[in-house]
Design an enzyme around this catalytic site. Structure first.
Site, PDB file in Angstrom:
ATOM      1  N   PRO A 268       0.821  -1.223   0.000  1.00 52.86           N
ATOM      2  CG  PRO A 268       0.119  -0.903   2.213  1.00 52.86           C
ATOM      3  CD  PRO A 268       0.951  -1.807   1.344  1.00 52.86           C
TER       4      PRO A 268
ATOM      5  CD  GLU B 246      -0.373  -5.809   9.243  1.00 52.29           C
ATOM      6  OE1 GLU B 246       0.402  -6.135  10.163  1.00 52.29           O
ATOM      7  OE2 GLU B 246      -1.504  -6.291   9.083  1.00 52.29           O
ATOM      8  CG  HIS B 247       6.264  -4.906   8.503  1.00 55.53           C
ATOM      9  ND1 HIS B 247       7.239  -5.811   8.154  1.00 55.53           N
ATOM     10  CD2 HIS B 247       5.310  -5.610   9.172  1.00 55.53           C
ATOM     11  CE1 HIS B 247       6.896  -7.004   8.614  1.00 55.53           C
ATOM     12  NE2 HIS B 247       5.731  -6.918   9.236  1.00 55.53           N
TER      13      HIS B 247
ATOM     14  CG  ASP C 251      11.263  -2.673 -10.564  1.00 55.57           C
ATOM     15  OD1 ASP C 251      10.198  -3.090 -11.061  1.00 55.57           O
ATOM     16  OD2 ASP C 251      12.122  -2.060 -11.210  1.00 55.57           O
TER      17      ASP C 251
ATOM     18  NE  ARG D  90      11.272   7.212  -4.431  1.00 55.23           N
ATOM     19  CZ  ARG D  90      10.309   6.447  -4.909  1.00 55.23           C
ATOM     20  NH1 ARG D  90       9.173   6.996  -5.323  1.00 55.23           N
ATOM     21  NH2 ARG D  90      10.447   5.138  -4.979  1.00 55.23           N
TER      22      ARG D  90
ATOM     23  N   GLY E 157      16.284  -1.436  -7.265  1.00 54.12           N
ATOM     24  CA  GLY E 157      15.600  -0.337  -6.593  1.00 54.12           C
ATOM     25  C   GLY E 157      15.743  -0.351  -5.081  1.00 54.12           C
TER      26      GLY E 157
END
Ligand SMILES: CCCCCCCCCCCCC/C=C/[C@@H](O)[C@H](COP(=O)(O)O)NC(C)=O
Ligand SMILES: Nc1ncnc2c1ncn2[C@@H]1O[C@H](COP(=O)(O)OP(=O)(O)O)[C@@H](O)[C@H]1O
Ligand SMILES: [Ca+2]
Length: 521
Positions: free
Chosen positions: A110, A142-143, A169, A282, A479
């Protein structure tokens, strides 16, 4: 490949749909009187009342620029029995397609890209999976490394035909690490040994692009479009790919499937991670900033050229996947290429002639591209002629040069001009390579870097007039940042089954290796 041809009698024309491109079929309720005719008719909406039975076929329609879309065609008929017979036959044909997944484990990031992963999945992908009767178990992470660790230890993989990641990626990389590590552990392979052969895993990985660059998706499918990717997954497309393992002092660090970049791409990534709030923009910001800083890095690159392959990174031909041929010759699997197939069938023997080559120098960038690395920013990619599954990686060395020349090199990634045709750039197709920075990286420096702190080494004394050029960059590994400067990389193809298929409709020299989307690692 079997085709269902529907004769559209009213116009005397026919409409053919390959069974392998049918997504679903369903009967429709058309509540009307009957007429005894019995021939299928595709009718304009107004006259359908006369035909009480109908079924709708959903199929893949090829749209512009490698996009796939789901289209429907409805056929009307006078006889219920005939209608059912058609529906049943089509269903039987679909069931016979064993390469199609029925149960999928889906991980959604997410946090990646524009943070739209959940929305993209729910709105664009889930309805297609439902249409194709694919059951899913969805996990929203969640992480960071949640998906990787879940796959490596907990996930009940036997229940699924494939895993799907919704993200960029980095998310694909989590899938690879979770699955490949689990497979090695289950088979007693020591990942820390650079010489050990990896055991390929049997589950396939699909990507729904929802990241920032989505290079792995773009370079394999030809476009970063969630619907196209979902359709490739549904029809069971597969594409084997190379996996590079990255080691440092006989310790396993990571796997890489697209780009390993030191210098320019490493610095750009390190800077961009601190600007995630900007979203995908970015990279433009940090790319520009990194370009201006113009740091070069000293070190030694040693590599083992891939002498046994036909084709070089300078080829004008592209890895076009009209069809993919895997050849098993003395343990070497070799993927495709029309030229190879025509002139050198089955004669691809692994040879390690020539041995290692060593190049010492000052580099602005050291890039290893295991696939073209095409992305929307550079539709031809970092190494346009790189192959998807040939057990090699294209090692690109960009030596110190003026800012102006480096800019010319970078801009050529976006035009038809050859980015390798410059005196300060060289490219080699290699099986293994090693990089050692000129100055040894101390453990304390590495610790600091691993903990996310930035430290420019003090060792600058040999840089003429240099007050800022650091001794080390970091590696951009698909990445993700790898703080170790000294690494050893081996590239292996881990193909499995011969699920590759699919005809690619169009291509141009600008669009590189386009292809399916459900990977076999
Ligand atoms: C100043 C003019 C600049 C023009 C430069 C054009 C070169 C573009 C070549 C880009 C190659 C990118 C290779 C992709 C790497 C991805 O794995 C990684 C991570 O992708 P993700 O953000 O996870 O989707 N993205 C980046 C930018 O490092
Ligand atoms: N729920 C989460 N919260 C924070 N980070 C996550 C989460 N899930 C995955 N990640 C990490 O997010 C990072 C970026 O993910 P990625 O899919 O590559 O998106 P992007 O293309 O924007 O970089 C990866 O390092 C991945 O491991
Ligand atoms: Ca990423």
């Amino acid at each position: 490949m079997s085709w269902l041809t529907f004769f559209i009698t009213s116009h005397g024309t026919s409409h053919g749909v390959s069974v392998s491109e049918i997504l679903a079929v369903r009967e429709l309720d058309v509540d009307c009187g009957t007429k005894d005719d019995g021939r299928w008719q595709k009718m304009p909406q107004k006259s359908t009342e006369a035909y009480p039975y109908a079924f709708t076929v959903s199929y893949v329609e090829r749209a512009w620029q490698h996009r796939w879309r789901c289209s429907d065609v409805t056929f009307h008929c006078l006889e219920g029995a005939l209608c059912q017979q058609w529906v049943q036959t089509i269903r039987e044909q679909l069931t016979a397609l064993t390469s199609r997944p029925k149960h999928l484990l889906v991980y959604i990031n997410p946090y990646g890209g524009k943070q739209q992963g959940e929305r993209i999945y729910e709105q664009k992908v889930a309805p297609l999976f439902t249409l194709a009767s694919i059951s899913t178990h969805v996990i929203v992470t969640e992480h960071a490394n949640h998906a990787r660790d879940h796959l490596r230890t907990e996930a009940e993989l036997k229940k699924y035909d494939g895993v799907v990641c919704v993200g960029g990626d980095g998310m694909f990389s989590e899938m690879v690490h979770g699955l490949v590590s689990r497979t090695q552990r289950d088979n007693g392979v020591d990942q820390n040994s650079p010489e050990e052969k990896l055991v390929p895993c049997t589950l396939r990985i699909g990507i729904i692009p929802a990241g920032s660059t989505d290079c792995i998706c773009y370079a394999t499918v030809g476009i970063n479009d969630p619907v196209t990717s979902a359709l490739h997954i549904i029809v069971g497309d597969a594409q084997p790919m190379d996996v590079c393992s990255v080691h440092h002092n006989n310790t396993f660090l990571r796997y890489s499937v697209s780009l390993l970049g030191y210098g320019f791409y490493g610095d750009m990534l390190a800077d961009s991670e601190r600007k995630r709030w900007m979203g995908p923009a970015r990279y433009d910001f940090s790319g520009f900033k990194t370009f201006l800083t113009h740091h070069y890095y000293e070190g030694t690159v040693s590599f083992l050229p891939a002498t046994d392959i036909l084709g070089t990174p300078r080829d004008k031909t592209r890895c076009r996947a009209g069809y993919v041929l895997l050849q098993r010759t003395m343990g070497l699997y070799k993927n495709h290429h029309h030229v190879l197939q025509k002139h050198h069938p089955l004669f691809l023997l692994p040879e390690y002639k020539g041995g290692w080559r060593v190049i010492r120098g000052k580099f602005l960038a050291i890039n290893a591209a295991s696939m073209s690395c095409a992305c929307p920013r550079s539709p031809k990619g970092l190494s346009p002629a790189a192959h998807l599954a040939d057990g090699t990686t294209d090692l690109i060395l960009v030596r110190k040069c003026s800012r102006f020349n480096f800019l010319r090199h970078l801009l050529r990634h976006t035009s038809k001009y050859d980015q390798f045709d410059m005196t300060f750039v060289e490219v080699h197709r290699v099986r293994r390579f090693r990089f050692t920075p000129r100055y040894c990286q101390s453990d304390s420096e590495l610790d600091l870097r691993e903990n996310g702190k930035r430290l420019f080494s003090q060792i600058c004394r040999d840089h003429p007039a240099c007050s800022c050029s650091p001794a080390y960059s970091s590696w951009n590994c698909d990445g993700e940042i790898l703080p170790h400067a000294a690494i050893e990389v081996g590239c292996v193809t881990t193909p499995y089954n011969l699920l590759c298929k699919y005809t690619v409709h169009s291509e141009s020299i600008q669009t590189p290796s386009l292809f399916p989307h459900f990977f076999t690692l």
